[in-house]
Design a protein around this motif. Structure first.
Motif, mmCIF file in Angstrom:
data_model
loop_
_atom_site.group_PDB
_atom_site.id
_atom_site.type_symbol
_atom_site.label_atom_id
_atom_site.label_comp_id
_atom_site.label_asym_id
_atom_site.label_seq_id
_atom_site.Cartn_x
_atom_site.Cartn_y
_atom_site.Cartn_z
ATOM 1 N N ARG A 70 -0.262 2.781 13.698
ATOM 2 C CA ARG A 70 -1.846 1.988 13.409
ATOM 3 C C ARG A 70 -0.922 1.244 12.384
ATOM 4 O O ARG A 70 -1.969 -0.090 12.053
ATOM 5 N N VAL A 71 -0.110 1.476 11.590
ATOM 6 C CA VAL A 71 0.041 0.499 10.330
ATOM 7 C C VAL A 71 0.675 -0.668 10.817
ATOM 8 O O VAL A 71 0.672 -2.330 10.969
ATOM 9 N N GLU A 72 1.355 -0.858 12.133
ATOM 10 C CA GLU A 72 2.369 -1.756 12.746
ATOM 11 C C GLU A 72 1.258 -3.424 13.234
ATOM 12 O O GLU A 72 1.313 -4.057 13.588
ATOM 13 N N ASP A 73 -0.036 -2.054 13.486
ATOM 14 C CA ASP A 73 -0.729 -3.524 14.640
ATOM 15 C C ASP A 73 -1.499 -3.147 13.961
ATOM 16 O O ASP A 73 -2.303 -5.668 13.994
ATOM 17 N N HIS A 74 -1.493 -3.333 12.011
ATOM 18 C CA HIS A 74 -2.825 -3.868 11.027
ATOM 19 C C HIS A 74 -1.700 -5.202 10.698
ATOM 20 O O HIS A 74 -1.979 -6.327 9.815
ATOM 21 N N VAL A 104 -8.860 2.601 5.110
ATOM 22 C CA VAL A 104 -8.038 2.097 3.728
ATOM 23 C C VAL A 104 -7.511 0.663 4.659
ATOM 24 O O VAL A 104 -7.212 0.083 3.137
ATOM 25 N N LEU A 105 -7.228 0.645 5.645
ATOM 26 C CA LEU A 105 -6.368 -0.223 5.638
ATOM 27 C C LEU A 105 -7.353 -1.643 5.547
ATOM 28 O O LEU A 105 -6.963 -3.100 5.599
ATOM 29 N N LEU A 149 0.997 -1.557 0.412
ATOM 30 C CA LEU A 149 0.399 -0.156 0.517
ATOM 31 C C LEU A 149 1.039 0.604 0.055
ATOM 32 O O LEU A 149 1.929 0.989 1.020
ATOM 33 N N VAL A 150 0.717 2.011 -0.900
ATOM 34 C CA VAL A 150 1.237 3.720 -0.772
ATOM 35 C C VAL A 150 0.203 4.101 -0.104
ATOM 36 O O VAL A 150 -0.803 4.641 -0.234
ATOM 37 N N PHE A 151 0.607 4.840 0.853
ATOM 38 C CA PHE A 151 -0.114 5.925 1.538
ATOM 39 C C PHE A 151 0.464 6.824 1.522
ATOM 40 O O PHE A 151 1.332 7.636 2.703
ATOM 41 N N GLY A 152 0.263 8.355 1.074
ATOM 42 C CA GLY A 152 0.510 9.874 0.987
ATOM 43 C C GLY A 152 -0.310 10.383 -0.019
ATOM 44 O O GLY A 152 -1.475 10.937 0.506
ATOM 45 N N ASP A 153 0.477 11.949 -0.144
ATOM 46 C CA ASP A 153 -0.457 12.406 -0.553
ATOM 47 C C ASP A 153 0.083 13.154 -2.280
ATOM 48 O O ASP A 153 0.843 12.103 -3.089
ATOM 49 N N SER A 154 -0.002 14.327 -2.543
ATOM 50 C CA SER A 154 0.513 14.467 -4.290
ATOM 51 C C SER A 154 1.495 14.179 -4.674
ATOM 52 O O SER A 154 2.123 13.560 -5.899
ATOM 53 N N LEU A 155 2.317 13.950 -3.857
ATOM 54 C CA LEU A 155 3.879 13.860 -4.268
ATOM 55 C C LEU A 155 3.888 12.287 -4.841
ATOM 56 O O LEU A 155 4.274 11.770 -5.866
#
Length: 228
Positions: free
Chosen positions: A134-138, A97-98, A41-47
């Motif tokens: 939160r990602v690691e909890d996932h 998202v997750l 999963l790529v979780f970012g902004d406009s970049l």
């Protein structure tokens, strides 16, 4: 030695026993079921959202294409990046998202919009830490994609902002790309007129920056590339 017949088993039972033995033997040889692709999963902004470009021109699409060519069926890439996203917005959006997949890796690229707004560094860092938690909890692993601010923000703010990503990586034991736009932001021909977002050619260089971090993690060294 007593035979099956003397033990009271008829031919149907004997056949069933042989079938069971064959099934067990076949299973013992090995399971040819294809491995489940790793979910990225790529979780970012406009970049990371191919800002003002066709989706296929963005570095995330390039990563997906390269993985398909060099490591067929080993990875699936989902891009959940949103232009204008902040760390606070990411915190609100991340749980939903997750839930969309059983992700193994999350490439976390947030903080740039917070920095451009001059938000307190302590708040940005706390939000990034919460995102990592939160990602690691996932059950997924984080790759931290850092960013640096334009020089006009001044060293008193820009320098500790840049150092924040490496500190978070060290604290949490994460692989990190300190500056996503390394070798891009300083080259006018690789940037859009706004001086903030990479153009299509710049996206290709961003891909190389990200690839330099994830390829060793995912065992995509030169030998494996050549063999594919």
């Amino acid at each position: 030695m007593r035979s099956w017949g003397k033990l009271g088993f008829g031919w149907p039972a004997r056949i069933a026993g042989l079938l069971l033995l064959c099934f067990w033997f076949g299973a013992s040889i090995g399971d040819d079921t294809p491995a489940v692709p790793a979910q990225v999963l790529v979780f970012g902004d406009s970049l990371s959202a191919a800002y003002q470009l066709p989706t296929e021109a963005g570095w995330v699409a390039g990563l997906r294409e390269r993985l398909a060519e060099r490591a067929p069926d080993r990875f699936e890439v989902t891009n959940a990046s949103v232009s204008g996203e902040t760390t606070s917005g990411g915190l609100s959006r991340l749980p939903e998202v997750l839930e969309t997949g059983d992700y193994d890796w999350v490439l976390l690229e947030l903080g740039a919009n917070d920095g451009l707004r001059g938000l307190p560094l302590t708040r940005i860092e706390a939000n990034l830490q919460s995102l990592i938690d939160r990602v690691e909890d996932h059950g997924a692993r984080v790759v931290l994609l850092g960013i640096m601010l334009p020089t006009n923000y001044g060293p008193a703010y820009a320098e500790p902002f840049a150092a924040m990503y490496e500190r978070l990586a060290e604290t949490n034991g994460l692989p990190v790309l300190p500056f996503l736009l390394d070798g891009v932001a300083s080259e006018r021909e690789l940037m859009m007129d706004d001086g903030i977002h990479p153009n299509a050619e710049g996206q290709e260089r961003v891909l190389e920056n990200v690839w330099g971090v994830v390829a060793p993690l995912w065992e995509l060294d030169e030998c494996s590339v050549q063999s594919n």
